[in-house]
Design a protein around this motif. Structure first.
Motif, PDB file in Angstrom:
ATOM      1  N   HIS A   1       0.868  -1.183   0.000  1.00  0.00           N
ATOM      2  CA  HIS A   1       0.000   0.000   0.000  1.00  0.00           C
ATOM      3  C   HIS A   1       0.902   1.229   0.000  1.00  0.00           C
ATOM      4  O   HIS A   1       1.070   1.893   1.018  1.00  0.00           O
ATOM      5  CB  HIS A   1      -0.927   0.002   1.211  1.00  0.00           C
ATOM      6  N   PRO A   2       1.508   1.530  -1.135  1.00  0.00           N
ATOM      7  CA  PRO A   2       2.545   2.581  -1.172  1.00  0.00           C
ATOM      8  C   PRO A   2       1.975   3.979  -1.048  1.00  0.00           C
ATOM      9  O   PRO A   2       0.993   4.336  -1.691  1.00  0.00           O
ATOM     10  CB  PRO A   2       3.182   2.374  -2.548  1.00  0.00           C
ATOM     11  N   GLY A   3       2.625   4.768  -0.210  1.00  0.00           N
ATOM     12  CA  GLY A   3       2.248   6.161  -0.092  1.00  0.00           C
ATOM     13  C   GLY A   3       0.775   6.332   0.206  1.00  0.00           C
ATOM     14  O   GLY A   3       0.210   5.685   1.080  1.00  0.00           O
ATOM     15  N   ALA A   4       0.144   7.217  -0.557  1.00  0.00           N
ATOM     16  CA  ALA A   4      -1.267   7.504  -0.355  1.00  0.00           C
ATOM     17  C   ALA A   4      -2.146   6.758  -1.340  1.00  0.00           C
ATOM     18  O   ALA A   4      -3.334   7.035  -1.441  1.00  0.00           O
ATOM     19  CB  ALA A   4      -1.499   9.011  -0.498  1.00  0.00           C
ATOM     20  N   ALA A   5      -1.569   5.813  -2.082  1.00  0.00           N
ATOM     21  CA  ALA A   5      -2.319   5.122  -3.128  1.00  0.00           C
ATOM     22  C   ALA A   5      -3.538   4.425  -2.540  1.00  0.00           C
ATOM     23  O   ALA A   5      -3.425   3.599  -1.633  1.00  0.00           O
ATOM     24  CB  ALA A   5      -1.417   4.130  -3.844  1.00  0.00           C
ATOM     25  N   GLY A   6      -4.695   4.764  -3.083  1.00  0.00           N
ATOM     26  CA  GLY A   6      -5.916   4.108  -2.625  1.00  0.00           C
ATOM     27  C   GLY A   6      -6.514   3.225  -3.690  1.00  0.00           C
ATOM     28  O   GLY A   6      -7.387   2.411  -3.416  1.00  0.00           O
ATOM     29  N   GLU A   7      -6.073   3.388  -4.933  1.00  0.00           N
ATOM     30  CA  GLU A   7      -6.592   2.597  -6.040  1.00  0.00           C
ATOM     31  C   GLU A   7      -5.754   1.334  -6.225  1.00  0.00           C
ATOM     32  O   GLU A   7      -4.526   1.398  -6.197  1.00  0.00           O
ATOM     33  CB  GLU A   7      -6.567   3.423  -7.327  1.00  0.00           C
ATOM     34  N   PRO A   8      -6.392   0.178  -6.418  1.00  0.00           N
ATOM     35  CA  PRO A   8      -5.603  -1.030  -6.705  1.00  0.00           C
ATOM     36  C   PRO A   8      -4.894  -0.884  -8.041  1.00  0.00           C
ATOM     37  O   PRO A   8      -5.423  -0.276  -8.977  1.00  0.00           O
ATOM     38  CB  PRO A   8      -6.665  -2.141  -6.739  1.00  0.00           C
ATOM     39  N   SER A   9      -3.699  -1.438  -8.121  1.00  0.00           N
ATOM     40  CA  SER A   9      -2.910  -1.284  -9.334  1.00  0.00           C
ATOM     41  C   SER A   9      -2.566  -2.632  -9.928  1.00  0.00           C
ATOM     42  O   SER A   9      -1.767  -3.386  -9.353  1.00  0.00           O
ATOM     43  CB  SER A   9      -1.615  -0.515  -9.023  1.00  0.00           C
ATOM     44  N   PRO A  10      -3.142  -2.955 -11.093  1.00  0.00           N
ATOM     45  CA  PRO A  10      -2.721  -4.197 -11.764  1.00  0.00           C
ATOM     46  C   PRO A  10      -1.246  -4.158 -12.150  1.00  0.00           C
ATOM     47  O   PRO A  10      -0.584  -5.192 -12.173  1.00  0.00           O
ATOM     48  CB  PRO A  10      -3.633  -4.255 -12.998  1.00  0.00           C
ATOM     49  N   TRP A  11      -0.753  -2.973 -12.430  1.00  0.00           N
ATOM     50  CA  TRP A  11       0.675  -2.852 -12.760  1.00  0.00           C
ATOM     51  C   TRP A  11       1.530  -3.237 -11.556  1.00  0.00           C
ATOM     52  O   TRP A  11       2.491  -4.008 -11.686  1.00  0.00           O
ATOM     53  CB  TRP A  11       0.963  -1.421 -13.175  1.00  0.00           C
ATOM     54  N   ALA A  12       1.183  -2.709 -10.400  1.00  0.00           N
ATOM     55  CA  ALA A  12       1.967  -3.006  -9.199  1.00  0.00           C
ATOM     56  C   ALA A  12       1.858  -4.482  -8.833  1.00  0.00           C
ATOM     57  O   ALA A  12       2.851  -5.127  -8.491  1.00  0.00           O
ATOM     58  CB  ALA A  12       1.499  -2.142  -8.040  1.00  0.00           C
ATOM     59  N   ARG A  13       0.647  -5.042  -8.911  1.00  0.00           N
ATOM     60  CA  ARG A  13       0.481  -6.467  -8.584  1.00  0.00           C
ATOM     61  C   ARG A  13       1.270  -7.337  -9.560  1.00  0.00           C
ATOM     62  O   ARG A  13       1.859  -8.343  -9.180  1.00  0.00           O
ATOM     63  CB  ARG A  13      -0.998  -6.851  -8.620  1.00  0.00           C
ATOM     64  N   GLY A  14       1.275  -6.905 -10.850  1.00  0.00           N
ATOM     65  CA  GLY A  14       2.017  -7.677 -11.841  1.00  0.00           C
ATOM     66  C   GLY A  14       3.516  -7.665 -11.587  1.00  0.00           C
ATOM     67  O   GLY A  14       4.221  -8.604 -11.977  1.00  0.00           O
ATOM     68  N   LEU A  15       4.024  -6.601 -10.946  1.00  0.00           N
ATOM     69  CA  LEU A  15       5.440  -6.564 -10.602  1.00  0.00           C
ATOM     70  C   LEU A  15       5.736  -7.301  -9.310  1.00  0.00           C
ATOM     71  O   LEU A  15       6.739  -8.012  -9.196  1.00  0.00           O
ATOM     72  CB  LEU A  15       5.904  -5.110 -10.475  1.00  0.00           C
ATOM     73  N   ILE A  16       4.871  -7.111  -8.314  1.00  0.00           N
ATOM     74  CA  ILE A  16       5.153  -7.630  -6.983  1.00  0.00           C
ATOM     75  C   ILE A  16       4.943  -9.137  -6.902  1.00  0.00           C
ATOM     76  O   ILE A  16       5.773  -9.867  -6.334  1.00  0.00           O
ATOM     77  CB  ILE A  16       4.277  -6.904  -5.937  1.00  0.00           C
ATOM     78  N   ALA A  17       3.830  -9.632  -7.465  1.00  0.00           N
ATOM     79  CA  ALA A  17       3.467 -11.036  -7.265  1.00  0.00           C
ATOM     80  C   ALA A  17       4.541 -12.019  -7.745  1.00  0.00           C
ATOM     81  O   ALA A  17       4.894 -12.947  -7.013  1.00  0.00           O
ATOM     82  CB  ALA A  17       2.133 -11.319  -7.950  1.00  0.00           C
TER      83      ALA A  17
END
Length: 933
Positions: A707-723
């Motif tokens: 949950h980086p910073g103030a991000a409140g929207e789910p990010s498919p980009w972030a999940r695609g990198l992290i998972a």
């Protein structure tokens, strides 16, 4: 050498009459070299210039303001290292401004120094206009070596006839005169001719300024000891002005703590003030004094601005005269001037004492003039000084200056002014400034609340358009921090519409607003999983900043590098990132948050190439708040409902957690920061931790980026990198089952997710499921394709199918070779080294691989390795061979080149014949050695 000293002597009536010879006692006090005080600091650099100037040039000019140390410099030089020739000294007085008096006194100085032969008497009659007395030129012409004449306080000579005579004497004395003029301003001599002919040495005010080392030596002579930083402060405040340093030292000697005295020192109530007021201000006409007092509130002075403050129209003339007279007014670029800061500080105290209510009025008048001139930063400072916060807020929020809050190098000077904005100040502009401050600190909730209050006070009127534009820009900043694509699109559209109705600021060399709009929109597009739209916005941002000198172009370039890297274009990504950092370096921003993306892209590429030193180098340049790291090695609880990282607490791993980047600072991401940068930083550092055998730390880094910073929207980009990285870390930690459960199932998968799923299944012992998870024809970035091929090769080797494993490994090497991607091979595991020991021929042509993976194959009989082909390959044969080198089958080559299979086979036979090989793999290897591929 002749010196002139300023003591009262001749009656005023002698100014304009021919001077009869006077008795020597009347001149005695002005013909001797003045003494040097015990506290004098000898400056060898200037003494050497004096000696060299007298040796090489007929004219030496030492000019600077009052108290600059001109006279003492020349006195010390004469007393400690006198020239080999006679030297005469004369201190000029006001009555010397008459040619007859002047030449009489010069003659007396020369006679006293023994510089004229005894046979040469005094002048019997006045010299012709513009010429010195004949006896001086005659006497100097009879000499065998030059004589040095020093004329001190030469600024008192304003009669052109005297100056013309001196010039005539210099040019008609047979080279037997070395003239040293000590003056507060430039003499009337034709200096341009001397400069053009290289016949002058000049020691100016900047040369006379004390360095920090010289200031320290002066203080030591006065029995004072200041620390290095305090000496630097004192030297900077006085700008090395000799009299200021000496007067401060005399005053500080009476204080028990000179360091504290420096901090509490007020120049306006000191002996320095007495000196400057008496020597500079009080000697000026009334109009000049008024101008100096009123313009003391300014950092720099424009003649038109000075006229606005004084109500007169002669500021340009007065400022020019003050600058020529070295009266602590210095010309700057163009029509601007400035006062010496210490002088201005004293004048401001004097102004408040004489006219208590005038300074606020002057500040307000200056603010309005500067705002009309487009000099907003300076206008704001004066509006604040006038306590007109309403004006300052309206000007700031209604213009492009609000971007200072988001500068890559920190808030600008004007933005910092609003730290002191009164809490009770109301109005939409004040709310916009509070919103900008909150968003710059990453506090989206407070920023949005202030934006809502500002919106309630804004109308659709044309006058409010600039403020509404600022509000839209701030909405876009908030959308970037929260990752809200709909909010970003709406704010960008509104801002783009309004910016076309608001005139651009002509005072700004670079219009940064369009670049910011496209860049922020692109960041949100990428966060929401739309790299194509992000790329289009970034190209538009770069198009809005076509020159490399644009201060905002480096951030969109860095984001473009990231988009290209994620798309598999390693080379272009590397070039873009390096270009971004080069341009950021132009603005001294290469180590800031907005340059972080470019550093992370290069760190990622270095990781894929197996270069840990480069990874560390770039990771260290990423600010801690953008690193996406955590302070400790412990991993918090599991993934939770929305998380992708499970707890690693019971999964083993490599000992205690260490710094991912070899000592770079790592802290929690906190409430602020760009979520895109935080996630990318966490992924790069986590992958580096995995490469170093520390899966626990990798999981901790990824958990912090959930949950980086103030991000409140789910990010498919972030999940695609992290998972995928999280799954790999769990597998490395011995929790393959947890890794399988972590990854999504039954939906379209990216190549990276497919690879992560296959690895987890393979580690769990389910090779069939692993094989089904992998795409039949690998696609995606080269590094991902290489890893997929290596995993397939590992499965083949485990099943005993070495032929298939070798084929897949050959394809993996060919895929990784163009970009030298060593990383996938370094992390492949021990099976790869064991396999290559049995098949060293596979790496024979891959010298870019790490040494442990390279084994030389035994030489086989055949043609000489460097022997040329039997005959050159045709163009079509080269095209066939290039595709064979890419491990295409015969059918694939035929389809790609639109040929029949039989035609391709014919070309292959011809290639083998010309290269003296029997197999296509040998042909490819030999073609590479011959640089045919």
């Amino acid at each position: 050498m002749i010196a002139v000293t300023g003591r009262p002597g001749h009656p005023a009536g002698a100014l304009r009459r021919a001077a009869a010879p006077r008795a020597d006692p009347a001149l005695a006090g002005r013909l001797g070299v003045p003494p040097v005080p015990a506290t004098f600091v000898r400056r060898a650099r200037l003494a050497d210039r004096l000696a060299r100037g007298v040796r090489e040039h007929p004219l030496v000019l030492v000019d600077g303001p009052a108290g600059a140390g001109k006279t003492l410099l020349v006195c010390d030089w004469l007393r400690t290292s006198p020239p080999p020739h006679p030297a005469a000294w004369l201190t000029v007085e006001a009555e010397d401004n008459s040619p007859a008096v002047f030449w009489h006194d010069v003659g007396q100085a020369l006679h006293r120094a023994g510089a004229l032969p005894r046979a040469v008497g005094a002048a019997r009659r006045a010299a012709p206009a513009g010429r010195p007395p004949r006896h001086l030129a005659t006497g100097l012409g009879l000499r065998r070596d030059p004589v040095v004449v020093v004329l001190d306080e030469f600024e008192r000579i304003t009669d052109p006839e005297v100056a013309t005579g001196l010039d005539h004497l210099l040019r008609h004395c047979g080279g037997m005169l070395r003239l040293v003029l000590v003056s507060r301003n430039e003499p009337l001599l034709p200096l341009h001719r001397y400069r053009a002919a290289d016949e002058i040495t000049e020691i100016r005010a900047a040369d006379l300024a004390f360095s920090e080392e010289e200031s320290s030596a002066l203080l030591t002579r006065h029995g004072l000891a200041l620390s290095g930083p305090d000496v630097r402060v004192l030297t900077g405040r006085t700008e090395g002005w000799a009299a200021g340093l000496r007067l401060w030292a005399l005053a500080a000697a009476r204080s028990p703590d000179c360091g504290r005295y420096l901090k509490e020192f007020e120049a306006g109530h000191s002996t320095i003030a007495d000196f400057l007021l008496a020597e500079v201000l009080d000697t000026q006409p009334a109009g000049t004094r008024d101008l100096l007092l009123r313009t003391s509130i300014l950092d720099r002075i424009h003649p038109a601005l000075a006229d606005a403050l004084t109500g007169s129209r002669d500021a340009e003339r007065i400022l020019d005269e003050l600058a020529r007279a070295n009266a602590f007014v210095t010309p700057l670029n163009g029509p601007w001037y400035r006062q010496h800061p210490l002088f201005a500080e004293i004048l401001r105290v004097h102004l408040r004492a004489r006219h208590p209510g005038l300074p606020p009025e002057l500040h307000l008048a200056a603010a309005r003039w500067l705002q009309r001139a487009g000099l907003l930063d300076e206008a704001l400072r004066h509006a604040v000084a006038a306590d007109r916060w309403d004006l300052a807020a309206a000007w700031f929020a209604g213009g492009p200056a609000v971007d200072q809050f988001f500068s890559s190098t920190g808030p600008g000077r004007s933005a910092a002014l609003f730290d002191a904005m009164p809490a009770g100040l109301e109005g939409p502009c004040a709310e916009l400034i509070r919103a900008a401050r909150a968003l710059a600190a990453g506090d989206c909730a407070a920023g949005t609340a202030h934006l809502d209050r500002a919106a309630a006070g804004l109308t659709a009127a044309e006058d409010d358009a600039p403020a509404r534009l600022t509000a839209a820009v701030l909405r876009l900043v908030a959308a970037r921090l929260t990752g809200s694509a709909p909010g970003a699109v709406e704010a960008a559209r509104t801002a783009d519409r309004l910016r076309r109705t608001v005139p651009a600021d002509p005072g700004r060399e670079h219009q940064v607003l369009p670049v910011r709009l496209f860049t922020d929109l692109a960041a949100v597009r990428l966060w929401s999983g739309d790299p194509g739209a992000a790329r289009a916005a970034l190209l538009a941002a770069v198009a809005e900043a076509p020159g490399a000198e644009h201060p905002e172009r480096y951030e969109p370039l860095g984001l473009l590098a990231l988009v290209e890297l994620l798309g598999g274009a390693v080379g272009p990504a590397e070039r873009r990132a390096r270009q971004a950092l080069a341009e950021a370096g132009t603005w001294e921003a290469e180590g800031t948050g907005r340059a972080a993306i470019a550093h992370l892209v290069l760190a990622w590429i270095a990781l894929e190439r197996g270069d840990p030193a480069v990874v560390r180098s770039h990771a260290r340049r990423v600010p801690a708040a953008e690193a996406g790291a955590v302070t400790g090695g412990a991993v918090d609880g599991g993934a939770g409902d929305n998380g992708v990282v499970d707890s690693a607490a019971g999964h083993g791993g490599a000992g205690e957690s260490g710094a991912v980047d070899g000592g770079a600072p790592v802290v929690g991401s906190g409430p602020g920061g760009d979520p895109l940068r935080i996630v990318l930083g966490a992924v790069v550092r986590a992958r580096f931790a995995l490469r170093n055998g520390d899966p626990r730390r990798a999981l901790a880094l990824l958990a912090a980026a959930e949950h980086p910073g103030a991000a409140g929207e789910p990010s498919p980009w972030a999940r695609g990198l992290i998972a995928p990285v999280a799954a790999e870390a769990l597998v490395a930690a011995g929790a393959a089952g947890a890794a399988v459960g972590l990854l999504p199932a039954g939906q379209a998968r990216s190549p990276e997710l497919a690879l992560a799923t296959a690895r987890a299944r393979f580690a769990a012992g389910d090779r069939g499921a692993a094989a089904r998870a992998l795409p039949r024809t690998p696609a995606g970035p080269p590094a991902t394709v290489t890893r997929i091929l290596l995993l397939k090769a590992e499965a083949g080797a485990a099943d005993g199918d070495e032929r298939t494993a070798a084929h897949l490994l050959t394809r993996a090497l060919a895929t990784a070779r163009p970009d030298r991607l060593r990383g996938p091979f370094l992390e492949a595991g021990p099976w790869l080294a064991a396999f290559l020991r049995r098949r060293p021929d596979l790496t024979a042509d891959h010298g870019w691989l790490p040494e442990p993976l390279r084994r030389r194959a035994a030489p086989v009989p055949g043609p000489a390795e460097d022997a040329p082909p039997v005959e050159p390959l045709s163009r079509r044969e080269r095209e066939v061979l290039e595709r064979v080198a890419q491990l295409m089958s015969t059918q694939e080559v035929a389809a790609d080149l639109q040929l029949s299979v039989n035609t391709v086979k014919t070309h292959l036979k011809s290639i083998n014949r010309k290269l003296c090989t029997s197999r296509r793999t040998e042909a490819v290897r030999r073609a590479r050695r011959l640089h045919l591929l």
